[in-house]
Motif scaffolding. Sequence first.
Motif: not given
Lengths: 395, 380, 185
Positions: C27-50
């Motif tokens: 697990h150390l060498v794999r990519r972490p699963m964290t979504i770094q809200y609110p500044d390091k995400i590609p789109v605003p989180i409201q657009e990713t909600l269903p």
Amino acid sequence: MQAYIDQLIQNGYFAGVPKEVVYAAAMVLAAFIVLSVFVAPLAGVTSWLERRVWARMQSRVGPNRVGPQGILQWLADGIKNLLKEDLIPSAADAKLFSLAPYVVFMGFLCTFVVIPFGSSLIVADLNIGILYILAVTSLVVVGILMAGWSSNNKWSLLGGMRSAAQIVSYEIPAGLSILTIVFLAGTMSMQGIIKSQGWAPWDWFLFNNPFTFAAFFLYFTAALAEGNRTPFDIPEAESELVAGYVTEYSGMRFLFFFFAEWGNLYVIGAVATTLFLGGWQVPPITSDPILLGVLEFVVFFLKAYLWVFIAMWVRATLPRVRVDQLMALCWKYMVPLSFLCLLGTVCWMLVFPKGNQIFSVAMFVLGLLIVAYFFKRVLFQIRHARPELYFKPHI
Amino acid sequence: MNETAPVESQGFYTEDMTISVGPQHPSTHGVLRFVVKTDGEVISEAIPDVGYLHRSIEKIGEKVTWHGYVPYTDRADYLAAMFANQVFCMAAEKLAGTEVTRRGEFCRAIACELNRIASHLISVGTFGQDIGAMTPFVHALRERETINNLMEEICGARLTYNYIRIGGVGYDILPETCTRISEFLDHFEPIVDEFNRLLSNNKIFIERLAGVAVVSKEDALSYNLVGPNLRGCGIKWDIRRDIPYSVYPELEFEVPVGTGRVGTLGDSYDRYWVRICELQESCKILRQCLKMLPKGPAIAKVARKFKPPVGECYARVEAPRGDMGFYVVSDGSEYPYRVRIRTGSFTAMSIIDKLSKGIMVADLIALIGSLDVDAPEIDR
Amino acid sequence: MGVASYIKDIKDTVTSVFEGMAITFSHLVRRPMTIQYPDKIPVPIQETLPRRYRGILEVDMDICTGCLACERDCPITCITIGIEMDKATKQRNFTHFDIDVCKCMYCGLCSEACPTGAIRHSQEFEGASYNPAGLVRHFVTQPQPLYKPKKGGETDPKLAEKVDIGLKYLDEFATPDGGAAAEEG
């Protein structure tokens, strides 16, 4: 270092001052330099690295906001704790309560006097070096008992008592493993032990004979138990005793205990490197003293820090043992095995007085094979279970 | 609590120490308190003190309408919210004689089994955390995040769903959600194996749990344990099999029971192992449901002002923590007359005192974790 | 305890610890699963909600008919609506439409009850406020007439757009009888 001071006195720098005062001032200055330049940032960075390493092992990120990649997180934590209210419970024994963190801190800090950072980078090369380390780390027990008792809290008392039993018991396998090496090296001085090893892996005491190989793991486990690290972190078992003997502490006093714990990790690694991994020995590629000094320092640091990383890794992986199982592990498994290693090494020394090069190389190859098998298992885990499954974003 | 008097033994006086485990404690699974009397490390008595999370959910049932009460049932056990929704709706439907649509029943089964996986993940994760292993906890929560995302797609909320309604389900499960659920299952089954390799087969973990707090079959029946606690003692009793409801008669699945895999039959490890096996069984059930999902309306036509006839009714389901039952009494109006919730965690509290005599404080924590008690369920 | 079980204990411990450490290293060498809200995400989180996400409630007062169905259906009485008859123009106006966001259970029963889709769950969830008074949303600032739905569709284009949005929301969100989506799916 004493030789250097003597040279300065001869050149007339401290005319009129008695020699003892100069020595004392030099010692205080050296201690201050070691503490502030090396130990404090090291313990701090170890705490940051520990949090990042745990986080990556748990598929998350860890502190990465304060400073580049979060490397100043420990500084922020330290400043925050300094600014907190100094809280001593009214029913607690105030003098012992305030003194306990410093006793624990002293217990770990005094070991830095004999840690050999390089061939000439050592504060004092005592001829009882390793015995001094063993003796001084026992001061931690006194500090922990003081903390547990003076908090006037049943949880803390339980934690303090558990810790005292644990540390005192695990001194024995640690001491026996160290004794094994002392027999091989013929001296207790840290520099002497390093000098009786070579720079090549098969010249290290680790691969000298199968008994020292086992003694190394026994030493590492016993040292983890003495440092209150998981799987032996019962005294500060978070989920059982709230926080064990540090329950009533807050602010900087609280941080001192953990400061001592993280710094102690480095001491464990340094002692393991000195005894088993050849210390600062480097292949003779240069004769320039400054470059050699830097190279030795770097090699020693990396070897010691590898064991710090492994201690963090073990903490992230394993659950905690129970107190009676801890005692059973020590007295029923580790002490007999340590004695076995000691006797085995002594018999080996009788049979091969000058050591057996072929066997050492064979042990080294065995070690490499174990590491290769480990990475094969890692590849199996990666291929078998893939946690990367992203359902967001819903675009 | 009256203090114990000092006892003279072997020439000096000893006194039992009374400690309070909780209500603020990292591992009592919510706000629970145990008053524990110990002699050093060994416990002589552990009395649970409940009620810190009482929110009068049963009383609220008398003040809101039948449809309006469904969101409140979510909060009765927020880790297994779907089951409380379902059992209340089953009770109301039995009273009014409403028939649930076929697609609605399958949607209910899918949602419930997903929720069972989520609840068991938290249970085994926090159990590992109590024993000291912090990594499996975060891994379990990572998987639960994916389930939360799926629930968010289905019904719009991640924890308090208000999904299962009287007559069926509130929103239909769309085909792309079904695809995502089967992708999740393909990804999840190897993760359970990895979890086993990391935690369940770990020698230290086994040593902590084997033979600790053994519950015999007679004790389990007389103290009325339910769910994985009961099955861990070797008794094969599962409401989905023995008092079938919904679509479970048509589905093929095993009911895992404890076998004394390491240590004794009925110890803490058996109860934990039953939960791990149930994770794998739920995956099987989910795959079958996804294949058998029929077309049709997701909910039957139910009156906006739901007024069941006068009467009383008891319905029960196999929730992750055991048998959850709702007893509802109706007086013909649009408000229930009485709602009574029966949960498995409340009855599990009674056995803790019996089991904790003679074990150590660390084992008490292991015991509470292995019984998977949950403060919202106990106090409602 | 015989010698065989002693050695087996040691072997089991070593192998299980080895395996566990291999897993954590993987697990150390794999990519972490964290979504770094609110500044390091590609789109605003409201657009990713269903689409069905039940966020904070919002009301489109222009198409609210004042039927009070949401106020009645709310199980926690967080909606308060006031309607008054204006004596001069003989028209009924809204005086207030308040939603107490911290009482709201986000259950969705009000949006299912609404006939025009005026009250809806938005994708907003960031409702933290420094002032408790800021948590009560007032949707009526000055007295506003009720909306009367016209038979045969809405003629005013702006209102027609709003009515469309409301009805589409209802189609997706509130399907009391299964609806068309169930037939296809």
